[in-house]
Design an enzyme around this catalytic site. Structure first.
Site, mmCIF file in Angstrom:
data_model
loop_
_atom_site.group_PDB
_atom_site.id
_atom_site.type_symbol
_atom_site.label_atom_id
_atom_site.label_comp_id
_atom_site.label_asym_id
_atom_site.label_seq_id
_atom_site.Cartn_x
_atom_site.Cartn_y
_atom_site.Cartn_z
ATOM 1 N N GLY A 62 -6.212 16.534 0.635
ATOM 2 C CA GLY A 62 -4.757 16.494 0.786
ATOM 3 C C GLY A 62 -4.325 15.286 1.599
ATOM 4 O O GLY A 62 -3.953 15.409 2.771
ATOM 5 N N TYR A 63 -4.397 14.135 0.971
ATOM 6 C CA TYR A 63 -3.949 12.909 1.629
ATOM 7 C C TYR A 63 -2.575 12.480 1.113
ATOM 8 O O TYR A 63 -1.605 12.405 1.843
ATOM 9 C CB TYR A 63 -4.960 11.777 1.369
ATOM 10 N N THR B 50 -6.536 16.491 -6.694
ATOM 11 C CA THR B 50 -7.505 16.674 -7.776
ATOM 12 C C THR B 50 -8.154 18.052 -7.723
ATOM 13 O O THR B 50 -8.678 18.458 -6.680
ATOM 14 C CB THR B 50 -8.578 15.576 -7.707
ATOM 15 N N GLU C 119 -15.428 7.688 0.732
ATOM 16 C CA GLU C 119 -14.813 7.841 -0.586
ATOM 17 C C GLU C 119 -15.215 6.684 -1.481
ATOM 18 O O GLU C 119 -15.410 6.849 -2.675
ATOM 19 C CB GLU C 119 -13.279 7.905 -0.451
ATOM 20 N N ASN D 115 -6.972 -0.744 -6.774
ATOM 21 C CA ASN D 115 -7.717 -2.003 -6.794
ATOM 22 C C ASN D 115 -6.944 -3.133 -6.112
ATOM 23 O O ASN D 115 -7.552 -4.044 -5.552
ATOM 24 C CB ASN D 115 -8.105 -2.360 -8.234
ATOM 25 N N GLU D 116 -5.622 -3.039 -6.120
ATOM 26 C CA GLU D 116 -4.849 -4.052 -5.379
ATOM 27 C C GLU D 116 -5.100 -3.908 -3.883
ATOM 28 O O GLU D 116 -5.244 -4.898 -3.163
ATOM 29 C CB GLU D 116 -3.348 -3.909 -5.661
HETATM 30 C C1 LIG Z 1 -5.813 11.126 -11.229
HETATM 31 C C2 LIG Z 1 -5.508 10.970 -9.763
HETATM 32 C C3 LIG Z 1 -6.162 11.774 -8.856
HETATM 33 C C4 LIG Z 1 -5.850 11.697 -7.492
HETATM 34 N N1 LIG Z 1 -6.463 12.553 -6.632
HETATM 35 C C5 LIG Z 1 -6.061 12.591 -5.336
HETATM 36 C C6 LIG Z 1 -6.545 13.571 -4.432
HETATM 37 O O1 LIG Z 1 -7.375 14.418 -4.792
HETATM 38 N N2 LIG Z 1 -6.086 13.587 -3.170
HETATM 39 C C7 LIG Z 1 -5.182 12.665 -2.732
HETATM 40 O O2 LIG Z 1 -4.815 12.720 -1.564
HETATM 41 N N3 LIG Z 1 -4.689 11.715 -3.545
HETATM 42 C C8 LIG Z 1 -5.103 11.664 -4.840
HETATM 43 N N4 LIG Z 1 -4.588 10.718 -5.705
HETATM 44 C C9 LIG Z 1 -3.553 9.813 -5.207
HETATM 45 C C10 LIG Z 1 -4.009 8.379 -5.106
HETATM 46 O O3 LIG Z 1 -4.804 8.195 -3.992
HETATM 47 C C11 LIG Z 1 -2.735 7.516 -5.065
HETATM 48 O O4 LIG Z 1 -2.206 7.548 -6.369
HETATM 49 C C12 LIG Z 1 -3.011 6.098 -4.655
HETATM 50 O O5 LIG Z 1 -3.261 6.047 -3.292
HETATM 51 C C13 LIG Z 1 -1.876 5.145 -4.977
HETATM 52 O O6 LIG Z 1 -0.671 5.598 -4.451
HETATM 53 P P1 LIG Z 1 0.634 5.735 -5.344
HETATM 54 O O7 LIG Z 1 0.249 6.430 -6.592
HETATM 55 O O8 LIG Z 1 1.683 6.324 -4.500
HETATM 56 O O9 LIG Z 1 0.991 4.264 -5.746
HETATM 57 P P2 LIG Z 1 1.835 3.227 -4.881
HETATM 58 O O10 LIG Z 1 1.266 3.168 -3.521
HETATM 59 O O11 LIG Z 1 3.269 3.519 -5.050
HETATM 60 O O12 LIG Z 1 1.462 1.891 -5.634
HETATM 61 C C14 LIG Z 1 2.090 1.477 -6.839
HETATM 62 C C15 LIG Z 1 1.465 0.156 -7.247
HETATM 63 O O13 LIG Z 1 1.689 -0.806 -6.223
HETATM 64 C C16 LIG Z 1 0.467 -1.360 -5.786
HETATM 65 N N5 LIG Z 1 0.556 -1.646 -4.355
HETATM 66 C C17 LIG Z 1 0.946 -0.814 -3.361
HETATM 67 N N6 LIG Z 1 0.890 -1.438 -2.187
HETATM 68 C C18 LIG Z 1 0.455 -2.693 -2.417
HETATM 69 C C19 LIG Z 1 0.198 -3.836 -1.588
HETATM 70 N N7 LIG Z 1 0.362 -3.810 -0.278
HETATM 71 N N8 LIG Z 1 -0.247 -4.968 -2.188
HETATM 72 C C20 LIG Z 1 -0.415 -5.022 -3.519
HETATM 73 N N9 LIG Z 1 -0.180 -3.980 -4.346
HETATM 74 C C21 LIG Z 1 0.251 -2.826 -3.800
HETATM 75 C C22 LIG Z 1 -0.559 -0.309 -6.089
HETATM 76 O O14 LIG Z 1 -1.845 -0.854 -6.191
HETATM 77 C C23 LIG Z 1 -0.057 0.238 -7.402
HETATM 78 O O15 LIG Z 1 -0.455 -0.598 -8.439
HETATM 79 C C24 LIG Z 1 -4.904 10.766 -7.048
HETATM 80 C C25 LIG Z 1 -4.271 9.925 -7.972
HETATM 81 C C26 LIG Z 1 -4.555 10.028 -9.315
HETATM 82 C C27 LIG Z 1 -3.838 9.119 -10.264
#
Ligand SMILES: Cc1cc2nc3c(=O)[nH]c(=O)nc-3n(C[C@H](O)[C@H](O)[C@H](O)COP(=O)(O)OP(=O)(O)OC[C@H]3O[C@@H](n4cnc5c(N)ncnc54)[C@H](O)[C@@H]3O)c2cc1C
Ligand SMILES: Cc1cc2nc3c(=O)[nH]c(=O)nc-3n(C[C@H](O)[C@H](O)[C@H](O)COP(=O)(O)OP(=O)(O)OC[C@H]3O[C@@H](n4cnc5c(N)ncnc54)[C@H](O)[C@@H]3O)c2cc1C
Lengths: 387, 393
Positions: free
Chosen positions: B127-128, B161, B245, B379-380
């Site tokens: 739960g992050y 997840t 992780e 990856n960013e």
């Molecule tokens: C299938 C799936 C399973 C997941 N499972 C879990 C889980 O079990 N527990 C949990 O806690 N989370 C989980 N996540 C969440 C995951 O960790 C987040 O989706 C991830 O951290 C990205 O955050 P966001 O989706 O809010 O994207 P955002 O942070 O809104 O990012 C949107 C885009 O902007 C880019 N971006 C953001 N900041 C920057 C920067 N400073 N420089 C350049 N680019 C940037 C990102 O790379 C991305 O391309 C899961 C996500 C998915 C899709």
């Protein structure tokens, strides 16, 4: 040279754009997709009333006589809204075959049934072992008294499950892969011996696998001459490819808009993510990819009257670009939306799916690259022979 | 320099192979190899088999039940498991929260939770992320207010997840909203998902799967002893967990298995009478991807060997995450292309397949694996880490 639309084309564009803007929002699309036909039959009737179902058909068939540009205008508008109605199957592909092959009263009747929206058609061409090759036809047509008997199976027929009538491509002579020997038959979808398995496709449309076991049709089911359907089939598929490229252009255009909005609105680290240069350049690359697709689609659409070699090559080029640049845009859109881009409930995911999957309809980028390469090699041979 | 395994390592590999051959149920391997989902029971079964053998908690010290493997042995185990079609282990318990509990947890937490992980009595979720806190994890809002010997927790987690199967979730929560920096004032809580006030709502991903969830917390009471480490120091533990992780996220074994599967298809599947592998353009692409995977594998081995020699993988794991996830995505992309028009049908897993039976999973898998470059630190974000930590930009 003139890249602007004629008055009529502009009117058509305004009509299509207004229609989708006012009546085809994402929720409406999703509701239509969930219905039993997989699209809205009401919307289909409305298309008919607005004359849209006659756009690419010839005047003597009762159509609007639209060419590549008109096809592009309609498809691009539909692509922006992810329209799921069977326009490609019924109007573009089957409409052209009827236009090209049927004659006289018969043609007028058939065309009218398309244009009025009364009958929906699907093109049963591609086969399980043939991949994207439209000439890989093993389905046979055997003469039987006044009529014919059809046997074979067809794969992933777009909207084959809801169609009232099928145009079946069968072989009267030759081997799978030969363009000669192909005939086109009009078959009632509920005819004895026709079995259909319908299913959704991952990009929100529907398709069917179809088997024809001892299907008897009358002599009037044959469209045009026996064994001579190859050229008309190719021409129909070329129009289909142009339609798909333009649809992809519209969908990519909208996907870019949605992504740009998201970059401006989504905040992380206290700022809109669009302020990160790494993402700005990616967004710019998406727009460049879109412009490439738009340019080649334009070119292909305007080449319908060009010499066959030239036309084929341009259409292939456009589809190659759609496959490659389209994938890039779709993948980047998902990535820039982050977790939201992965969600079924977000529109962007559906744009991404349609854009990538357009590569799997009517030949993917590798298939069309091979066609382009062939033209290149043949062209070189021609030059060498001339020298 | 010697890039081959030594005798002891080869013997270990044979032992692992033998164990897998004997203990991995064929039905499970068949599902894994064909990209099918496992049931909760199947997943639990495999964890228990490994737990009993003492091979589940690869990264744990032996005193808590780890096997005491060297980095190379861990690598061999992962690769052999993937090759045999063993399920990928759920990371959240054994590989993520366990190291945090071992390093920062109380004795009571170690005594209670660690054995239950080895027997899979608890299914853990992470739960992050929250709707507004993804890449910017530290901006999370979920609140925990101290009331006597409990915290009262309110807020939401998202993209959790397999949360639908979980009974335990570790959460980052805000315990001091007034803290000067957003990283301060965060605590790390272990929450029983059966507590009153916890609601799990499915989120469906674009491939039609129920893999992630939203989790809502409405006045949930969490005993103070469920806090790991000190109050308001959770960010330190969270970052420590993230380094775990990212290890193993390269997924070289999984990619090799996926590539082998794709190659089999390319050799057997005929279109127009011709095998796929005989199409030069397709074969070229396959070759390009294989070469890229070789580069990832060797990079991975270099990191593993450095760890073996006592080095600690730091920002290097960011290289591996990017390279590993990209190559896995490329394999699934080519798989999608390989099945041609049969990528289109979108058939329920329980229904009869349309087209060749390996085709149905191709497109959904391709779309599902877009997640690899988004989660676990996108990856960013990995590139930002590399540019700061390694390049000094
Ligand atoms: C299938 C799936 C399973 C997941 N499972 C879990 C889980 O079990 N527990 C949990 O806690 N989370 C989980 N996540 C969440 C995951 O960790 C987040 O989706 C991830 O951290 C990205 O955050 P966001 O989706 O809010 O994207 P955002 O942070 O809104 O990012 C949107 C885009 O902007 C880019 N971006 C953001 N900041 C920057 C920067 N400073 N420089 C350049 N680019 C940037 C990102 O790379 C991305 O391309 C899961 C996500 C998915 C899709
Ligand atoms: C063949 C040639 C002909 C030229 N002709 C002309 C001419 O006729 N008139 C004229 O005025 N100039 C001319 N230039 C100069 C040219 O405009 C500069 O080279 C160019 O603007 C780059 O500046 P720079 O070399 O100082 O590189 P820098 O600005 O130092 O850039 C170095 C690198 O950093 C990148 N970079 C810089 N800023 C950013 C940023 N904000 N974000 C991302 N990346 C960034 C650049 O893309 C480049 O890769 C010429 C250059 C060449 C090579």
């Amino acid at each position: 040279m003139d890249f602007s639309y004629s008055d009529e084309q502009r009117m058509l564009k305004d009509m299509v754009d207004r229609l989708v803007a006012e009546q085809y929002d994402f929720d409406t699309r999703e509701a239509a997709r969930a219905s039993s036909a997989g699209y809205s039959t009401q919307m289909w009737q409305q298309f008919a009333e607005l004359g849209l179902l006659g756009v690419p058909l010839s005047e003597d068939a009762g159509g609007f006589d639209g060419g590549g540009a008109e096809l592009m205008v309609v498809a691009e508008g539909f692509g922006r809204a992810l329209v799921v109605e069977p326009y490609l199957a019924s109007v573009v592909l089957c409409g052209h075959l009827i236009d090209a092959l049927a004659d006289g009263v018969h043609k007028a009747e058939l065309a009218e049934s398309i244009i009025s929206g009364e009958m929906r058609y699907a093109l049963a061409c591609h086969e399980p072992d043939g991949g994207y090759d439209p000439h890989w036809i093993a389905t046979t047509a055997r003469a039987d008294g006044d009529g014919y008997v059809l046997d074979g199976s067809k794969a992933v027929v777009a909207h084959g499950d809801s169609a009232d009538r099928l145009i079946v491509i069968a072989r009267s002579s030759g081997e799978p892969g030969d363009r000669d020997g192909l005939s086109a038959f009009l078959v009632d979808a509920s005819a004895q011996g026709v079995a259909r398995r319908g299913y959704p496709t991952i990009d929100g449309h529907r398709a069917a696998d179809i088997t024809l076991a001892n299907v008897r049709v009358g002599g009037d089911a044959l469209l045009g001459e026996a064994r001579q359907a190859g050229a008309a089939l190719d021409a129909a598929l070329e129009r289909g490819v142009i339609y798909l490229c333009a649809e992809a252009t519209g969908a990519m255009d909208r996907a870019c808009e949605l992504t740009l909005e998201y970059l401006k609105q989504r905040k992380q680290f206290g700022v809109p993510i669009g302020s990160f240069q790494a993402l700005q350049h990616r967004m710019v690359d998406m727009r460049i990819a879109l412009e490439k697709v738009r340019a080649l689609t334009f070119w292909a659409a305007c080449s319908l009257e060009s010499a066959p070699d030239e036309r084929r090559q341009r259409i292939a080029a456009a589809k190659v670009m759609v496959g490659r640049a389209g994938r890039q845009v779709a993948e980047e859109a998902i990535q820039l939306f982050g977790g939201m881009g992965m969600m079924e409930e977000s529109a962007i995911a559906h744009y991404a799916k349609r854009i990538v999957m357009i590569d799997h309809w009517l030949g993917d980028h590798r298939w069309h690259m091979a066609a382009f390469r062939r033209a290149l090699v043949d062209g070189d041979n021609a030059l060498a022979n001339a020298a | 320099m010697d890039i081959e395994y030594n005798d002891a390592e080869r013997a270990f590999r044979d032992e692992v192979r033998g164990f897998l051959a004997e203990n991995l149920p064929a039905t499970i391997a068949e599902k894994v190899n064909n990209y099918r989902r496992l049931s909760r029971d199947e997943t639990v079964h495999w964890h228990r088999v490994l737990g009993e053998k003492g091979w589940l908690a690869m990264h744990w010290p032996t005193e808590y039940g780890g096997p005491g493997w060297s980095p190379i042995q861990k690598h061999i185990f992962e690769e052999e498991s993937a090759a045999a079609g063993a399920p990928r282990l759920l990371p959240f318990g054994i590989n993520m929260v366990a190291p945090v509990i071992i390093k920062f947890g109380s004795q009571a937490q170690k005594d209670y939770y660690l054995p239950r992980m080895l027997t899979m009595d608890d299914w853990w979720a992470q739960g992050y992320s929250e709707p507004g806190a993804g890449s910017d994890l530290a901006s999370l809002k979920m609140r925990a207010e101290r009331q006597g010997d409990h915290y009262i927790v309110n807020g939401q987690k998202t993209w959790t997840t397999l949360g639908q199967h979980a009974n335990m979730i570790f959460c980052l929560v805000r315990t001091d909203p007034q803290a000067a920096k957003k990283q301060e004032g965060i605590s790390f809580l272990l929450i029983d998902m059966n507590s009153p006030g916890v609601t799990v709502r499915p989120l469906i991903t674009l491939d039609g799967e129920h893999e992630v969830n939203e989790v809502f917390f409405d006045n949930v009471e969490v005993p103070v002893e469920n806090r790991v480490g000190e109050e308001n120091k959770g960010w330190t533990y969270a970052k420590y967990l993230l380094t775990f992780e990212r290890t193993g996220i390269a997924g070289v074994g999984i990619s090799k298995a996926a590539l082998a599967h794709l190659k089999t298809i390319a050799h057997e599947y005929r279109i127009r009478g011709q095998r796929l592998i005989e199409q030069p353009a397709f074969a070229d692409r396959l070759a390009e991807i294989e070469i890229e995977l070789m580069a990832v594998e060797m990079t991975n081995l270099r990191v593993v060997a450095a760890a073996e020699a006592g080095g600690v993988p730091g920002a290097e794991s960011s290289f591996l995450k990017i390279m590993g996830t990209e190559v896995r995505q490329k394999i699934s992309d080519l798989y999608r292309e390989a099945v041609g028009p049969y990528a289109l049908p979108f058939i329920d897993e329980d229904d009869a397949p349309v087209g060749p039976d390996f085709a149905g999973v191709a497109a959904p898998t391709y779309f599902n694996l877009r997640k690899l470059s988004i989660f676990g630190g996108s990856n960013e974000i990995q590139k930002n880490i590399i540019s700061k930590a390694i390049l000094g930009l």
